[in-house]
Design an enzyme around this catalytic site. Structure first.
Site, mmCIF file in Angstrom:
data_model
loop_
_atom_site.group_PDB
_atom_site.id
_atom_site.type_symbol
_atom_site.label_atom_id
_atom_site.label_comp_id
_atom_site.label_asym_id
_atom_site.label_seq_id
_atom_site.Cartn_x
_atom_site.Cartn_y
_atom_site.Cartn_z
ATOM 1 N N ASP A 181 0.655 -1.303 0.020
ATOM 2 C CA ASP A 181 -0.018 0.024 0.040
ATOM 3 C C ASP A 181 0.744 1.411 0.111
ATOM 4 O O ASP A 181 0.362 2.221 0.721
ATOM 5 C CB ASP A 181 -0.874 -0.046 1.148
ATOM 6 C CG ASP A 181 -1.823 -1.112 1.220
ATOM 7 O OD1 ASP A 181 -1.916 -1.894 0.183
ATOM 8 O OD2 ASP A 181 -2.781 -1.230 2.119
ATOM 9 N N GLU A 211 -4.577 -0.872 -1.321
ATOM 10 C CA GLU A 211 -5.882 -1.039 -0.643
ATOM 11 C C GLU A 211 -6.993 -0.133 -1.468
ATOM 12 O O GLU A 211 -6.638 1.097 -1.714
ATOM 13 C CB GLU A 211 -5.614 -0.443 0.758
ATOM 14 C CG GLU A 211 -7.285 -0.578 1.475
ATOM 15 C CD GLU A 211 -7.100 0.063 2.816
ATOM 16 O OE1 GLU A 211 -5.964 -0.058 3.362
ATOM 17 O OE2 GLU A 211 -8.291 0.074 3.576
ATOM 18 N N LYS A 249 -6.544 -4.913 -3.135
ATOM 19 C CA LYS A 249 -7.139 -5.780 -1.922
ATOM 20 C C LYS A 249 -8.249 -4.700 -1.284
ATOM 21 O O LYS A 249 -7.922 -3.297 -1.133
ATOM 22 C CB LYS A 249 -6.012 -5.812 -0.809
ATOM 23 C CG LYS A 249 -5.317 -5.085 -0.279
ATOM 24 C CD LYS A 249 -4.306 -5.381 0.759
ATOM 25 C CE LYS A 249 -3.553 -4.287 1.260
ATOM 26 N NZ LYS A 249 -4.131 -3.580 2.369
ATOM 27 N N CYS A 269 -2.151 -2.679 7.900
ATOM 28 C CA CYS A 269 -2.020 -3.419 6.726
ATOM 29 C C CYS A 269 -0.901 -4.450 6.581
ATOM 30 O O CYS A 269 -0.986 -5.418 6.381
ATOM 31 C CB CYS A 269 -2.085 -2.670 5.335
ATOM 32 S SG CYS A 269 -3.951 -1.870 5.353
ATOM 33 N N GLN A 295 7.869 -13.377 21.764
ATOM 34 C CA GLN A 295 7.332 -15.196 21.941
ATOM 35 C C GLN A 295 8.219 -15.865 20.711
ATOM 36 O O GLN A 295 7.468 -16.986 20.198
ATOM 37 C CB GLN A 295 5.969 -15.267 21.777
ATOM 38 C CG GLN A 295 5.012 -14.627 22.679
ATOM 39 C CD GLN A 295 3.645 -14.886 22.874
ATOM 40 O OE1 GLN A 295 3.188 -15.983 23.288
ATOM 41 N NE2 GLN A 295 2.930 -14.207 22.238
HETATM 42 C C1 C5J Z 1 -3.140 0.727 5.658
HETATM 43 C C2 C5J Z 1 -4.897 1.793 6.508
HETATM 44 N N1 C5J Z 1 -2.320 0.568 4.438
HETATM 45 N N2 C5J Z 1 -4.061 2.254 7.493
HETATM 46 N N3 C5J Z 1 -4.404 1.151 5.601
HETATM 47 O O1 C5J Z 1 -2.403 0.514 6.646
HETATM 48 O O2 C5J Z 1 -6.026 2.195 6.571
#
Ligand code: C5J
Length: 225
Positions: A29, A77, A134, A167, A207
């Site tokens: 993104d 996105e 996406k 994301c 972990q």
């Molecule tokens: C991503 C968002 N790419 N923060 N989108 O992290 O809405």
């Protein structure tokens, strides 16, 4: 039978066994809507400079990756122009004056085909590098990413991009559940919120590497040689 050898990359919580021909660079993104003034992120009141510091490290890593002919994939996105794939709950979330699908200075926010939805020039995909559109935060949900990676014999991912805790983290978790080994270079991921960035990275490596490994891009570039 062809054999593959792994190289050790310094990482947390322990060295990552890097197999270049089985590893894809997945850039999440890096879109104008998140990184440029006038984009969605800035319209929500965020400081885009927190994300823009990741551009140069991503450029260097991408150049090294391309030079070695390894697999590169990009994600964006966003939603269909008719917004049929935009859940009403996502559209109204935040009670902001400006929502996904509304007009902005660079086109309709997070809508496919609009200038603001596209990837920033500095990291623009080359022909042949798959771009995954996406509708959600995770890159595996409602996309053909997993199928493409399986067809290419990819089992490891170097995950970069924005934002660390949203994301990037969601995608690393999805990938981990599907059996991929994920390595995250901390200088190539960013958040509008420094404290979420730090915690997002800690969550990945905690972990014994519950979701993956964290390193610096210099270590990956050095391993590429
Ligand atoms: C991503 C968002 N790419 N923060 N989108 O992290 O809405």
């Amino acid at each position: 039978m062809a054999t593959t050898s792994s190289q050790s990359i310094e990482a947390e919580p322990y060295p990552f066994g890097f197999v270049p021909e089985k590893c894809a660079l997945l850039i999440i993104d890096m879109q104008r809507d998140f990184l440029e003034p006038g984009g969605f992120g800035a319209m929500l009141g965020n400081d885009v400079n927190q994300l823009r510091r990741t551009i140069e490290p991503n450029k260097r890593l991408l150049a090294a990756w391309r030079k070695h002919g390894l697999m590169v994939m990009h994600t964006r996105e966003g939603h269909r122009p008719d917004l049929a794939d935009l859940p009403p709950a996502k559209k109204i979330r935040g009670r902001s004056k400006t929502c996904i699908g509304d007009p902005g200075p660079m086109g309709r926010i997070l809508v496919r085909g609009e200038a603001c939805h596209d990837i920033i020039q500095e990291l623009y995909p080359l022909p042949g590098e798959p771009v995954i559109d996406k509708p959600g935060k995770g890159a595996f949900w409602a996309t053909d990413l997993h199928g493409i990676l399986q067809n290419k014999g990819i089992t490891q991912l170097v995950v970069t991009g924005v934002t660390t805790e949203v994301c990037v983290n969601t995608t690393v978790r999805e990938a981990n559940d599907r059996g991929y080994e994920c390595l995250v270079p901390e200088d190539c991921v960013g958040s509008y919120f420094p404290e979420f960035h730090e915690m997002g990275l800690k969550m990945i490596q905690a972990q014994g590497g519950i979701f993956g490994w964290v390193t610096h891009s210099d270590q990956i570039i050095a391993a590429l040689g």
